[in-house]
Design an enzyme around this catalytic site. Structure first.
Site, PDB file in Angstrom:
ATOM      1  N   PHE A   2       0.755  -1.231  -0.002  1.00 43.68           N
ATOM      2  CA  PHE A   2      -0.058  -0.066   0.075  1.00 43.68           C
ATOM      3  C   PHE A   2       0.826   1.384  -0.138  1.00 43.68           C
ATOM      4  O   PHE A   2       0.773   2.157  -0.913  1.00 43.68           O
ATOM      5  CB  PHE A   2      -0.880  -0.039   1.100  1.00 43.68           C
ATOM      6  CG  PHE A   2      -1.963   1.205   1.387  1.00 43.68           C
ATOM      7  CD1 PHE A   2      -2.469   1.789   0.307  1.00 43.68           C
ATOM      8  CD2 PHE A   2      -2.156   1.526   2.709  1.00 43.68           C
ATOM      9  CE1 PHE A   2      -3.186   2.952   0.334  1.00 43.68           C
ATOM     10  CE2 PHE A   2      -3.092   2.731   2.953  1.00 43.68           C
ATOM     11  CZ  PHE A   2      -3.517   3.392   1.879  1.00 43.68           C
ATOM     12  N   SER A  44       6.706 -13.802  -7.272  1.00 40.13           N
ATOM     13  CA  SER A  44       5.105 -14.250  -7.111  1.00 40.13           C
ATOM     14  C   SER A  44       4.289 -12.890  -7.009  1.00 40.13           C
ATOM     15  O   SER A  44       3.029 -12.997  -6.512  1.00 40.13           O
ATOM     16  CB  SER A  44       4.853 -15.174  -5.972  1.00 40.13           C
ATOM     17  OG  SER A  44       5.388 -14.855  -4.924  1.00 40.13           O
ATOM     18  N   SER A  45       4.759 -11.853  -6.748  1.00 39.21           N
ATOM     19  CA  SER A  45       4.301 -10.598  -6.408  1.00 39.21           C
ATOM     20  C   SER A  45       3.124 -10.207  -7.577  1.00 39.21           C
ATOM     21  O   SER A  45       3.171 -10.404  -8.684  1.00 39.21           O
ATOM     22  CB  SER A  45       5.225  -9.400  -6.609  1.00 39.21           C
ATOM     23  OG  SER A  45       6.166  -9.377  -5.439  1.00 39.21           O
ATOM     24  N   ALA A  62       9.216  -2.807   2.680  1.00 41.39           N
ATOM     25  CA  ALA A  62       8.632  -4.278   2.764  1.00 41.39           C
ATOM     26  C   ALA A  62       8.448  -4.590   4.253  1.00 41.39           C
ATOM     27  O   ALA A  62       9.454  -4.246   5.282  1.00 41.39           O
ATOM     28  CB  ALA A  62       9.919  -5.158   2.301  1.00 41.39           C
ATOM     29  N   ILE A  81       5.173  -6.907   6.919  1.00 43.80           N
ATOM     30  CA  ILE A  81       4.005  -7.420   6.946  1.00 43.80           C
ATOM     31  C   ILE A  81       3.286  -6.884   8.307  1.00 43.80           C
ATOM     32  O   ILE A  81       3.869  -6.972   9.219  1.00 43.80           O
ATOM     33  CB  ILE A  81       3.881  -8.979   6.842  1.00 43.80           C
ATOM     34  CG1 ILE A  81       2.709  -9.554   7.184  1.00 43.80           C
ATOM     35  CG2 ILE A  81       5.132  -9.530   8.094  1.00 43.80           C
ATOM     36  CD1 ILE A  81       2.601 -11.199   6.988  1.00 43.80           C
ATOM     37  N   TYR A  96       3.485  -8.678  15.921  1.00 44.75           N
ATOM     38  CA  TYR A  96       3.845  -7.397  15.068  1.00 44.75           C
ATOM     39  C   TYR A  96       4.359  -6.188  15.755  1.00 44.75           C
ATOM     40  O   TYR A  96       5.817  -5.706  15.239  1.00 44.75           O
ATOM     41  CB  TYR A  96       2.396  -6.939  14.568  1.00 44.75           C
ATOM     42  CG  TYR A  96       2.671  -5.876  13.540  1.00 44.75           C
ATOM     43  CD1 TYR A  96       3.293  -5.849  12.122  1.00 44.75           C
ATOM     44  CD2 TYR A  96       2.164  -4.527  14.133  1.00 44.75           C
ATOM     45  CE1 TYR A  96       3.630  -4.537  11.719  1.00 44.75           C
ATOM     46  CE2 TYR A  96       1.934  -3.336  12.973  1.00 44.75           C
ATOM     47  CZ  TYR A  96       2.932  -3.395  11.923  1.00 44.75           C
ATOM     48  OH  TYR A  96       2.843  -2.345  11.224  1.00 44.75           O
ATOM     49  N   LYS A 102       8.535  -4.903  14.854  1.00 43.66           N
ATOM     50  CA  LYS A 102       8.739  -3.452  14.232  1.00 43.66           C
ATOM     51  C   LYS A 102       9.479  -2.597  15.397  1.00 43.66           C
ATOM     52  O   LYS A 102      10.372  -1.829  14.912  1.00 43.66           O
ATOM     53  CB  LYS A 102       7.447  -2.755  14.056  1.00 43.66           C
ATOM     54  CG  LYS A 102       6.495  -3.383  13.108  1.00 43.66           C
ATOM     55  CD  LYS A 102       7.286  -3.466  11.629  1.00 43.66           C
ATOM     56  CE  LYS A 102       7.338  -2.128  10.909  1.00 43.66           C
ATOM     57  NZ  LYS A 102       7.672  -2.326   9.575  1.00 43.66           N
TER      58      LYS A 102
END
Length: 331
Positions: A13, A36-37, A76, A78, A145, A149
């Protein structure tokens, strides 16, 4: 002569909006993608950029990617709230950051901008705003997560000590056109489809993706080495957010406040209910636990040093909603 730029996470995004902006700059823009993107988000600028193949989780696949490169935007990552993808969060957010920064330093890249998360800053509470100096306290919640980070920012600090010029940009909760995977946009979709009969009792700092992309470029050009910059806007409760989305979409639903103890009970009941598809997918306990906290932030450092602009969050909600409607993605 133009600069040579690499963007990791260019199909995501934030990364894709950044690539679109950089593609108009006249510089050589390289988007690091996997074989595979899904390239949907780069439609419209593929003829102006180069695709470079590699995977941040595989250090050897990055060999040569950063040779002769002036600037790297490390987007990059997730974003996932829950326990099912913990190994993947570690591989992409932590190991991936280490691989990219180390390879950039060894290749002599002039500067890297690292995209972090407000979960690496902390939980503010309802009556104050956290800034870049606030102590990290997200370890009070078991959220992998947030941990990954936070650790990624430690890796940045380590690489800066080794000589890498790196700036950290910390986006808040990001709305905007192009959110094809429904990150923040999931709330708009679910309010529109009347799947939000409850709202959590916390609040969040909201910003538009275009402001984030602009500020990433400003951080590359004028940010200070080793510094972090929070890129946010309005701080709003989830109640206010839901009401604004209803106003923008014209869809109204009775929405009730839901304390965390009641959320545990309802989540348990939903496991056995045929009606569970009528409730938002955001309704998992990890996400709800975070949304019951206040993540309010002060972005004045980015405004002062990077010229970050402000716009009322309702504009971003409206823009996002209209984009979804135009692309028939609200069903």
């Amino acid at each position: 002569m133009g600069k040579k730029i690499v963007v990791t996470g260019g199909t995501g995004f934030i990364g894709s909006r950044l690539v679109h902006k950089l593609a108009e700059s006249g510089h050589e823009v390289n988007a690091l993608v996997r074989t595979s993107s899904d390239l949907t988000s780069l439609k419209g600028c593929l003829d102006k950029i180069n695709l470079v193949y590699g995977d941040v989780t595989n250090a050897s696949s990055l060999k040569g990617v950063f040779d002769g490169v002036d600037e790297v935007y490390h987007c990059a990552g997730i974003t996932y709230m829950g326990g099912k993808k913990n190994p993947l969060l570690q591989k992409i957010n932590v190991d991936g950051t280490r691989h990219v920064l180390e390879a950039s330093r060894l290749a002599g890249v002039r500067r890297v901008v690292h995209v972090s998360s407000i979960t690496a800053v902390g939980i503010s509470g309802p009556n104050r705003k956290f800034d870049e100096e606030s102590p990290w306290n997200f370890d009070t919640i078991d959220l992998e997560y947030a941990r990954t980070k936070y650790v990624a920012e430690q890796i940045v600090a380590e690489e800066v000590r080794k000589g890498l010029d790196c700036v950290i940009v910390v986006p808040a909760f990001v709305f905007g056109a192009g959110d094809i995977n429904f990150n923040a946009g999931r709330i708009i979709k679910d309010v529109y489809n009347r799947k939000m009969p409850f709202y959590p009792l916390g609040g969040i700092c909201v910003v538009d993706v275009e402001i984030v992309a602009e500020t990433l470029i400003a951080a590359m050009n004028q940010g200070r080495k080793g510094e972090r910059y929070i890129v946010g806007g309005d701080n709003v409760s989830f109640k206010e957010l839901a009401q604004t989305i209803m106003k923008v979409t014209g869809v109204h639903q009775l929405s009730l406040p839901l304390p965390i103890w009641a959320a545990h009970f309802i989540t348990y009941l939903l496991k056995f209910s045929k009606e569970r598809n009528r409730i938002s997918k955001l309704f998992n306990m990890s996400m709800f636990t975070v949304a019951s906290k206040f993540l309010y932030f002060d972005s004045s450092k980015a405004e002062r040093e990077l010229g970050m602009r402000y716009e009322p969050y309702e504009k971003s909600i409206k823009r996002t909603f209209e984009w979804y409607r135009e692309h028939r993605m609200l069903v």
